[in-house]
Design a protein around this motif. Structure first.
Motif, PDB file in Angstrom:
ATOM      1  N   VAL A  71       0.842  -1.201   0.000  1.00 21.98           N
ATOM      2  CA  VAL A  71       0.000   0.000   0.000  1.00 21.98           C
ATOM      3  C   VAL A  71       0.875   1.249   0.000  1.00 21.98           C
ATOM      4  N   VAL A  72       2.028   1.188   0.657  1.00 20.25           N
ATOM      5  CA  VAL A  72       2.948   2.323   0.679  1.00 20.25           C
ATOM      6  C   VAL A  72       3.328   2.707  -0.748  1.00 20.25           C
ATOM      7  N   GLU A  73       3.711   1.698  -1.541  1.00 18.20           N
ATOM      8  CA  GLU A  73       4.106   1.962  -2.926  1.00 18.20           C
ATOM      9  C   GLU A  73       2.949   2.566  -3.711  1.00 18.20           C
ATOM     10  N   SER A  74       1.742   2.060  -3.476  1.00 14.80           N
ATOM     11  CA  SER A  74       0.564   2.550  -4.184  1.00 14.80           C
ATOM     12  C   SER A  74       0.260   4.002  -3.830  1.00 14.80           C
ATOM     13  N   VAL A  75       0.322   4.306  -2.527  1.00 15.66           N
ATOM     14  CA  VAL A  75       0.027   5.664  -2.058  1.00 15.66           C
ATOM     15  C   VAL A  75       1.036   6.662  -2.612  1.00 15.66           C
ATOM     16  N   LEU A  76       2.291   6.254  -2.678  1.00 12.83           N
ATOM     17  CA  LEU A  76       3.344   7.155  -3.145  1.00 12.83           C
ATOM     18  C   LEU A  76       3.222   7.455  -4.642  1.00 12.83           C
ATOM     19  N   LYS A  77       2.545   6.584  -5.389  1.00 12.17           N
ATOM     20  CA  LYS A  77       2.402   6.789  -6.829  1.00 12.17           C
ATOM     21  C   LYS A  77       1.365   7.864  -7.161  1.00 12.17           C
TER      22      LYS A  77
END
Length: 336
Positions: A71-77
């Protein structure tokens, strides 16, 4: 202990840092609830939130830990995060970054833009500054021309560079009008900024260089890289003013010319940039402010220090600042 440390490190990779949270508008638990809702929504590329840490010692900064690292990677995108809720008066842009990549999120600087009053409508200049530096938070413009600016150290550096360029263009106009070329630039450079002073022919002629550092990075360098400030044939001194420390490099002998001072300055700057990328700071606040409590904290930190040789502990009357790499700081503060 090894398993515990592994679990803590894993938690740090599931954590993001949020800057730009509107402080003082709502109760802290309400704001934490709004942040939870925001980062759980699919339209914000969110997911299940394990914990929201708010408030933190840094004003307007929160930590959000997700249950899943993906989810971290998704939010940062997501290009832009706008905090929206019917309990808020308007939308607020948030700066979202990894826990491990941001060290000093809440550097505060007081700028005095009054010197531009004869050339600009100050309110228009402030709006231009906001567009120039969207990662920064600006306080209200005061009648005397002062304005508080808060945000990442590199962004403050860019803003100050922007203002210096404006000062240079105005000083050219002043020269054509028969005014002193140096007056405006000198006034601007007296302001509390958050960047190194620009090199100039005048500085080189005086064989004196100035670089402005984040105070915590300055302390870290003094402790772990002392030779950086012990170059031959130059005298290096530092003056601390809150979040900012101004380092002055002056020639100490006839053989040490301007080029040598510039080399020393560049070395300090390069170390500063490297440390800016890998260091972060956490603050351990005293609840009781009693002498006994302060002593307990100090002894505890000293007991843990051998396990974290690259952590810098800076004691103050009301708190202890801990500076180091993200993984070290995360584990150290969890242990405390």
């Amino acid at each position: 202990i090894s398993a515990q440390a592994t679990g803590q490190a894993a938690r740090s990779t599931r954590t993001i840092v949020i800057a730009g949270v509107p402080a003082g508008l709502l109760q802290d638990d309400v704001m934490a609830d709004i942040l939870t809702i925001h980062f759980q929504m699919s339209r914000n590329n969110g997911g299940d939130v394990e914990e929201v840490t708010y408030p933190t010692w840094n004003k307007g900064v929160a930590y959000v830990t997700f249950e899943d690292q993906e989810v971290v990677e998704s939010v940062l995108k997501k290009d832009q995060h706008l905090l929206q809720d019917k309990r808020l008066p308007r939308h607020y842009p948030l700066t979202v970054t990894r826990y491990c990549n941001n060290a000093f999120l809440s550097v505060t600087s007081i700028l005095n833009v009054a010197v531009f009053r004869d050339h600009f409508v100050l309110e228009d200049l402030v709006e231009e500054m906001k567009k120039q530096s969207p990662a920064l938070s600006f306080g209200p413009l005061q009648p005397d021309g002062q304005i508080a600016v808060q945000g990442p150290f590199p962004a403050l550096r860019v803003l100050r560079e922007f203002l210096l360029l404006k000062a240079e263009s105005l000083s050219e106009e002043d020269k054509r009008e028969g005014k002193s070329r140096q007056r405006l630039r000198r006034k601007v450079q007296e302001h509390r900024g958050a960047t190194e002073t620009r090199s100039s022919a005048r500085d080189a002629h005086r064989e004196k260089q100035v670089v402005v550092l984040d105070t915590d990075i300055y302390h870290y360098m003094r402790h772990f890289l002392p030779k950086t400030f012990q170059a031959n044939d130059v005298v290096i001194s530092g003056v601390t003013d809150g979040d900012i420390t101004t380092v002055c490099i002056e020639s100490a002998g006839r053989k040490a010319g301007a080029a040598h001072g510039l080399r020393v300055k560049k070395i300090i700057e390069n170390y500063s940039v490297e440390l800016q990328e890998i260091l972060r700071k956490e603050r351990l606040c005293f609840k009781e402010h009693s002498r006994g409590e302060k002593l307990r904290y100090k002894r505890l930190c000293e007991r843990l220090k051998p396990r974290y040789p690259k952590v810098l502990i800076i004691p103050y009357d009301t708190h202890i600042d801990v500076v180091g790499t993200s993984a070290d700081i995360f584990e150290f503060t969890e242990q405390v």
